[in-house]
Write a protein that holds these residues in place. Structure first.
Motif, short mmCIF file in Angstrom:
data_model
loop_
_atom_site.label_atom_id
_atom_site.label_comp_id
_atom_site.label_asym_id
_atom_site.label_seq_id
_atom_site.Cartn_x
_atom_site.Cartn_y
_atom_site.Cartn_z
N ASP A 61 0.82 -1.21 0.00
CA ASP A 61 0.00 0.00 0.00
C ASP A 61 0.86 1.27 0.00
O ASP A 61 0.47 2.29 -0.57
CB ASP A 61 -0.94 0.01 1.21
CG ASP A 61 -2.13 -0.93 1.00
OD1 ASP A 61 -2.39 -1.31 -0.16
OD2 ASP A 61 -2.78 -1.29 2.00
N ARG A 64 1.83 1.77 -3.56
CA ARG A 64 0.68 2.22 -4.35
C ARG A 64 0.41 3.71 -4.08
O ARG A 64 0.15 4.49 -5.02
CB ARG A 64 -0.56 1.39 -4.00
CG ARG A 64 -0.47 -0.08 -4.43
CD ARG A 64 -1.79 -0.79 -4.18
NE ARG A 64 -1.68 -2.22 -4.43
CZ ARG A 64 -1.60 -3.15 -3.48
NH1 ARG A 64 -1.65 -2.78 -2.19
NH2 ARG A 64 -1.50 -4.42 -3.79
N CYS A 67 3.04 5.87 -5.77
CA CYS A 67 2.82 5.98 -7.21
C CYS A 67 1.67 6.95 -7.52
O CYS A 67 1.76 7.75 -8.45
CB CYS A 67 2.52 4.60 -7.81
SG CYS A 67 3.98 3.55 -7.94
N ARG A 68 0.60 6.87 -6.72
CA ARG A 68 -0.53 7.79 -6.94
C ARG A 68 -0.09 9.24 -6.73
O ARG A 68 -0.43 10.13 -7.52
CB ARG A 68 -1.68 7.45 -6.00
CG ARG A 68 -2.49 6.22 -6.41
CD ARG A 68 -3.81 6.15 -5.64
NE ARG A 68 -3.60 6.04 -4.20
CZ ARG A 68 -3.48 4.88 -3.56
NH1 ARG A 68 -3.53 3.73 -4.22
NH2 ARG A 68 -3.30 4.86 -2.24
N ARG A 71 1.75 10.47 -9.58
CA ARG A 71 0.99 10.37 -10.82
C ARG A 71 1.60 9.36 -11.79
O ARG A 71 1.70 9.60 -13.01
CB ARG A 71 0.86 11.75 -11.48
CG ARG A 71 0.08 12.74 -10.62
CD ARG A 71 -0.14 14.05 -11.33
NE ARG A 71 -0.90 14.97 -10.48
CZ ARG A 71 -1.26 16.20 -10.85
NH1 ARG A 71 -0.91 16.66 -12.05
NH2 ARG A 71 -1.96 16.97 -10.03
N GLU A 74 -1.38 3.43 -12.56
CA GLU A 74 -1.62 2.32 -11.62
C GLU A 74 -1.15 0.99 -12.18
O GLU A 74 -0.65 0.14 -11.45
CB GLU A 74 -3.12 2.25 -11.29
CG GLU A 74 -3.46 1.19 -10.25
CD GLU A 74 -4.94 1.10 -9.97
OE1 GLU A 74 -5.35 0.11 -9.33
OE2 GLU A 74 -5.68 2.01 -10.38
N HIS A 75 -1.31 0.80 -13.49
CA HIS A 75 -0.93 -0.50 -14.07
C HIS A 75 0.58 -0.76 -13.94
O HIS A 75 1.01 -1.91 -13.81
CB HIS A 75 -1.37 -0.60 -15.54
CG HIS A 75 -0.65 0.34 -16.47
ND1 HIS A 75 0.59 0.09 -17.00
CD2 HIS A 75 -1.02 1.56 -16.95
CE1 HIS A 75 0.97 1.08 -17.77
NE2 HIS A 75 0.02 2.00 -17.77
N CYS A 77 2.50 0.22 -11.41
CA CYS A 77 2.71 -0.19 -10.02
C CYS A 77 2.22 -1.61 -9.81
O CYS A 77 2.89 -2.44 -9.20
CB CYS A 77 1.97 0.77 -9.09
SG CYS A 77 2.18 0.39 -7.35
N ARG A 78 1.04 -1.92 -10.35
CA ARG A 78 0.45 -3.24 -10.20
C ARG A 78 1.34 -4.32 -10.82
O ARG A 78 1.55 -5.40 -10.24
CB ARG A 78 -0.94 -3.26 -10.83
CG ARG A 78 -1.76 -4.51 -10.52
CD ARG A 78 -3.23 -4.32 -10.86
NE ARG A 78 -3.42 -3.92 -12.25
CZ ARG A 78 -3.98 -2.77 -12.62
NH1 ARG A 78 -4.39 -1.90 -11.72
NH2 ARG A 78 -4.12 -2.47 -13.91
#
Length: 219
Positions: A61, A64, A67-68, A71, A74-75, A77-78
């Motif tokens: 988390d 995540r 990364c948010r 900016r 998300e893909h 990071c995933r």
């Protein structure tokens, strides 16, 4: 291999630490939060190998949220997390190569010593190799094992307290597969049929794991 660590480092250098942390959910950034952020930014695997929870984020988390805040899609990071999780799972399932220090010890060599004491010292005969060893090509694994043998001989002076004088090392590189290595580091040949003794204590038929200090491995 993902370039996510480089992306994060490049974008984070233009952001004030506290502003970044606040965006990640830390209302009042503390020194320990800044320390964690710096550690993750400097880590090639972005903190995913060190389980941690600071009452705001766990290791995944945290990444995540970072990364948010930066900016980053998300893909990306995933995909990075999935890649690390797959590697972690493979590492757990893989055979971890190690070295057995053979002194030719027999129980009759120490008739008065309690079995519990021998079990407590058992770790001295079992040398760990770096966790990444299993990922290396076979030839590199062997080179690493030989280097560890020579290093251990220098550290120990060629003798293990209680167990006796070191006669050889057995490089256990796969299930039921071993190589005999001389104290000099020279490979002597296959030793796959050699059994390994182990001193242990049990409680109601189950082995008891004894705590030890790995810093004592060479003495």
């Amino acid at each position: 291999m993902s370039d996510l660590p480089q992306q994060i480092q490049q974008r984070a250098q233009f952001r004030a630490e506290d502003d970044l942390l606040r965006q990640m959910g830390y209302a009042k950034p503390h020194r320990r939060h800044r320390k964690r952020l710096a550690s993750v930014l400097a880590d090639p695997v972005l903190g995913l190998e060190a389980p941690m929870y600071d009452f705001v984020h766990g290791r995944r988390d945290f990444l995540r949220a970072l990364c948010r805040a930066l900016r980053i899609p998300e893909h990306s990071c995933r995909a990075f997390i999935a890649e690390r999780d797959a590697l972690e799972k493979a590492e757990c399932q893989a055979y971890q190569p190690w070295l057995f220090v053979d002194t030719g010890f027999r129980r009759s060599d120490r008739p008065g010593m309690p079995l519990f004491a021998l079990a407590l010292l058992e770790h001295r005969r079992r040398l760990k190799l770096p966790a990444y060893t299993w990922r290396l090509p076979w030839e590199q694994q062997l080179v690493l094992a030989q280097a560890r043998v020579r290093e251990h001989m220098a550290e120990s002076g060629g003798e293990l307290k209680v167990w006796g004088r070191i006669q050889r090392y057995l490089f256990c590189y796969a299930e039921d597969h071993k190589l005999e290595i001389a104290p000099s580091g020279e490979v002597l040949g296959d030793a796959s049929g050699t059994g390994l003794s182990r001193s242990s204590v049990t409680l109601k038929g189950k082995p008891i794991v004894l705590l030890n200090d790995d810093k004592d491995d060479a003495t």
